[in-house]
Write a protein that holds these residues in place. Structure first.
Motif, mmCIF file in Angstrom:
data_model
loop_
_atom_site.group_PDB
_atom_site.id
_atom_site.type_symbol
_atom_site.label_atom_id
_atom_site.label_comp_id
_atom_site.label_asym_id
_atom_site.label_seq_id
_atom_site.Cartn_x
_atom_site.Cartn_y
_atom_site.Cartn_z
ATOM 1 N N HIS A 65 -17.833 37.791 57.393
ATOM 2 C CA HIS A 65 -18.023 38.271 56.836
ATOM 3 C C HIS A 65 -19.088 38.110 56.000
ATOM 4 O O HIS A 65 -20.247 37.181 55.766
ATOM 5 C CB HIS A 65 -17.104 38.301 55.568
ATOM 6 N N ASP A 66 -19.464 39.725 55.767
ATOM 7 C CA ASP A 66 -21.637 39.629 54.678
ATOM 8 C C ASP A 66 -22.595 38.958 56.313
ATOM 9 O O ASP A 66 -23.295 37.872 55.322
ATOM 10 C CB ASP A 66 -21.106 38.910 53.655
ATOM 11 N N THR A 73 -38.600 42.730 63.429
ATOM 12 C CA THR A 73 -39.767 42.895 62.230
ATOM 13 C C THR A 73 -39.767 41.711 61.546
ATOM 14 O O THR A 73 -40.462 42.223 60.522
ATOM 15 C CB THR A 73 -39.077 43.926 61.909
ATOM 16 N N ASN A 74 -38.900 40.734 61.543
ATOM 17 C CA ASN A 74 -38.560 40.069 60.343
ATOM 18 C C ASN A 74 -37.998 40.501 58.824
ATOM 19 O O ASN A 74 -37.848 39.837 57.853
ATOM 20 C CB ASN A 74 -39.995 39.613 59.743
ATOM 21 N N GLN A 75 -37.030 41.938 59.449
ATOM 22 C CA GLN A 75 -35.874 41.802 58.168
ATOM 23 C C GLN A 75 -35.183 41.983 58.807
ATOM 24 O O GLN A 75 -34.990 41.168 59.332
ATOM 25 C CB GLN A 75 -36.127 43.623 58.084
ATOM 26 N N TYR A 76 -34.112 42.070 57.514
ATOM 27 C CA TYR A 76 -32.625 41.753 58.308
ATOM 28 C C TYR A 76 -31.702 42.610 58.311
ATOM 29 O O TYR A 76 -31.824 44.084 57.940
ATOM 30 C CB TYR A 76 -32.455 40.674 56.871
ATOM 31 N N ALA A 77 -30.864 42.575 58.504
ATOM 32 C CA ALA A 77 -29.991 43.687 58.734
ATOM 33 C C ALA A 77 -28.448 42.601 58.195
ATOM 34 O O ALA A 77 -28.434 41.476 58.801
ATOM 35 C CB ALA A 77 -29.275 43.413 60.652
ATOM 36 N N GLN A 78 -27.974 43.711 57.537
ATOM 37 C CA GLN A 78 -26.359 43.580 56.748
ATOM 38 C C GLN A 78 -25.364 43.837 57.570
ATOM 39 O O GLN A 78 -25.388 44.802 57.579
ATOM 40 C CB GLN A 78 -26.490 43.506 55.802
ATOM 41 N N ILE A 79 -24.501 42.824 58.062
ATOM 42 C CA ILE A 79 -23.673 43.335 58.593
ATOM 43 C C ILE A 79 -22.465 43.448 57.816
ATOM 44 O O ILE A 79 -22.380 42.096 57.628
ATOM 45 C CB ILE A 79 -23.222 42.373 59.904
ATOM 46 N N ASP A 80 -21.597 43.993 57.938
ATOM 47 C CA ASP A 80 -20.089 44.213 57.224
ATOM 48 C C ASP A 80 -18.944 43.232 57.645
ATOM 49 O O ASP A 80 -18.672 41.689 56.954
ATOM 50 C CB ASP A 80 -19.099 44.914 57.243
ATOM 51 N N ALA A 81 -18.941 42.869 58.906
ATOM 52 C CA ALA A 81 -17.488 41.416 58.958
ATOM 53 C C ALA A 81 -17.857 41.829 60.794
ATOM 54 O O ALA A 81 -18.262 42.416 61.053
ATOM 55 C CB ALA A 81 -16.458 42.575 58.682
ATOM 56 N N VAL A 82 -17.528 40.655 61.404
ATOM 57 C CA VAL A 82 -17.812 40.344 63.185
ATOM 58 C C VAL A 82 -16.523 39.554 63.559
ATOM 59 O O VAL A 82 -16.043 38.778 62.340
ATOM 60 C CB VAL A 82 -19.035 39.359 63.241
ATOM 61 N N ALA A 208 -25.942 33.232 59.748
ATOM 62 C CA ALA A 208 -25.875 34.640 59.256
ATOM 63 C C ALA A 208 -24.921 34.916 58.055
ATOM 64 O O ALA A 208 -25.520 36.139 57.143
ATOM 65 C CB ALA A 208 -25.890 35.023 60.180
ATOM 66 N N THR A 209 -23.649 34.158 57.880
ATOM 67 C CA THR A 209 -23.222 34.254 56.430
ATOM 68 C C THR A 209 -24.224 33.362 55.178
ATOM 69 O O THR A 209 -23.558 33.768 54.589
ATOM 70 C CB THR A 209 -21.983 33.687 56.841
ATOM 71 N N SER A 210 -24.485 32.567 55.439
ATOM 72 C CA SER A 210 -24.900 30.690 54.741
ATOM 73 C C SER A 210 -25.901 32.176 54.421
ATOM 74 O O SER A 210 -26.749 31.873 52.712
ATOM 75 C CB SER A 210 -25.571 30.145 55.112
ATOM 76 N N LEU A 211 -26.521 32.417 54.836
ATOM 77 C CA LEU A 211 -28.236 34.000 54.063
ATOM 78 C C LEU A 211 -27.269 34.614 53.106
ATOM 79 O O LEU A 211 -28.294 34.757 52.561
ATOM 80 C CB LEU A 211 -28.657 34.663 54.854
ATOM 81 N N GLY A 212 -26.255 35.467 53.364
ATOM 82 C CA GLY A 212 -26.478 36.042 52.245
ATOM 83 C C GLY A 212 -25.312 34.979 50.380
ATOM 84 O O GLY A 212 -25.669 35.838 50.143
ATOM 85 N N ASN A 213 -26.284 33.776 51.264
ATOM 86 C CA ASN A 213 -26.860 32.978 49.400
ATOM 87 C C ASN A 213 -27.486 32.895 49.238
ATOM 88 O O ASN A 213 -28.363 32.386 47.990
ATOM 89 C CB ASN A 213 -25.171 31.327 49.650
ATOM 90 N N ASN A 214 -28.309 33.251 50.227
ATOM 91 C CA ASN A 214 -30.114 33.131 49.549
ATOM 92 C C ASN A 214 -30.671 34.432 48.859
ATOM 93 O O ASN A 214 -30.804 35.265 49.429
ATOM 94 C CB ASN A 214 -31.000 33.069 51.082
ATOM 95 N N PRO A 215 -31.280 34.617 47.388
ATOM 96 C CA PRO A 215 -31.203 35.781 46.701
ATOM 97 C C PRO A 215 -32.538 36.185 47.710
ATOM 98 O O PRO A 215 -32.656 37.623 46.985
ATOM 99 C CB PRO A 215 -31.624 34.947 45.281
ATOM 100 N N ASP A 216 -33.561 34.895 47.787
ATOM 101 C CA ASP A 216 -34.822 35.883 48.905
ATOM 102 C C ASP A 216 -34.320 37.558 49.546
ATOM 103 O O ASP A 216 -34.787 38.536 49.326
ATOM 104 C CB ASP A 216 -35.328 34.807 49.050
#
Length: 240
Positions: A65-66, A73-82, A208-216
């Motif tokens: 999740h999340d 492009t060094n940007q991020y895609a945010q995926i709701d669930a997999v 990828a899930t853990s990156l949701g805890n990264n405020p940056d």
């Protein structure tokens, strides 16, 4: 008088029992949700999706999740669930809308109609949105998982899909009550996938899930969304 008192006691007892069972149910749901994600992450509809999957027997180890997937492009895609399945990877995009929804798979924008047609709002085509998510995830998993991807768009809220058509192959659009029937259909009608490195896939999804805890990371993603909204501004019309 005695009968009245007994009746009141019974009513109070039923109310207290209902409150107790509701609290217990919420605690069980919270504990179940926490096998996959934190309670503060995502929207209520995303969490409802996760809970439904888990309650229907989808193993927690296969649910993510999340997720924040780094793009080329060094940007991020945010995926709701997999979820990982034996036939491939199912990627969910969750929407929470009211009113009537109109849109075709090839259009850049769909339309939400409220107040019996008096208000109209435009929003980015969720099929295209999830397609970009899948492209980012496919690129991230290249070399360790050449498997099919399935796109599922789920609408929560009091909305009606009035004219949603031209859905691409491998893409499914439905309501919250359709979640498991869509998942079951995908699994029943496709051949088993060949995961070259299943644990490698799981590790990528965990990261990828853990990156949701990264405020940056989250802040950068929000800024990117804001910039896109400025470039492709939404419109609102009345009485048309």
């Amino acid at each position: 008088m005695g009968i009245v008192i007994i009746g009141l006691v019974l009513i109070v007892g039923v109310i207290l029992l209902y409150v107790f069972l509701s609290i217990q149910g919420k605690r069980r749901d919270t504990a179940l949700l926490q096998t996959v994600t934190d309670t503060w992450r995502g929207t209520w509809s995303e969490q409802a999706l996760i809970l439904k999957l888990l309650k229907q027997g989808v193993p927690a180890v296969t649910v993510f999740h999340d997720l924040y997937i780094e793009k080329r492009t060094n940007q991020y895609a945010q995926i709701d669930a997999v979820i990982l399945t034996k036939v491939g990877i199912i990627v969910f995009e969750v929407k929470d809308y009211s009113g009537w929804i109109f849109g075709k798979g090839y259009q850049d924008y769909w339309t939400q109609v409220l107040a019996y047609g008096k208000e109209r709002y435009r929003f980015y085509n969720p099929i295209m949105q999830n397609k970009r998510h899948i492209e980012a995830l496919r690129w991230k998993l290249s070399g360790i998982a050449d498997v099919p991807f399935y796109s599922v768009i789920i609408f929560y809220g009091p909305c009606t899909l009035r004219d949603v058509s031209c859905i691409p192959e491998g893409t499914y659009v439905g309501y919250s009550e359709d979640i498991m029937s869509i998942v079951d259909f995908i699994i029943a009608n496709n051949l088993p996938a060949d995961y070259q490195d299943k644990w490698g896939v799981i590790n990528v999804l965990k990261e990828a899930t853990s990156l949701g805890n990264n405020p940056d990371v989250v802040s950068q993603h929000i800024q990117n969304i804001y910039n896109c909204q400025k470039s492709y501004s939404r419109y609102r019309t009345f009485g048309t």
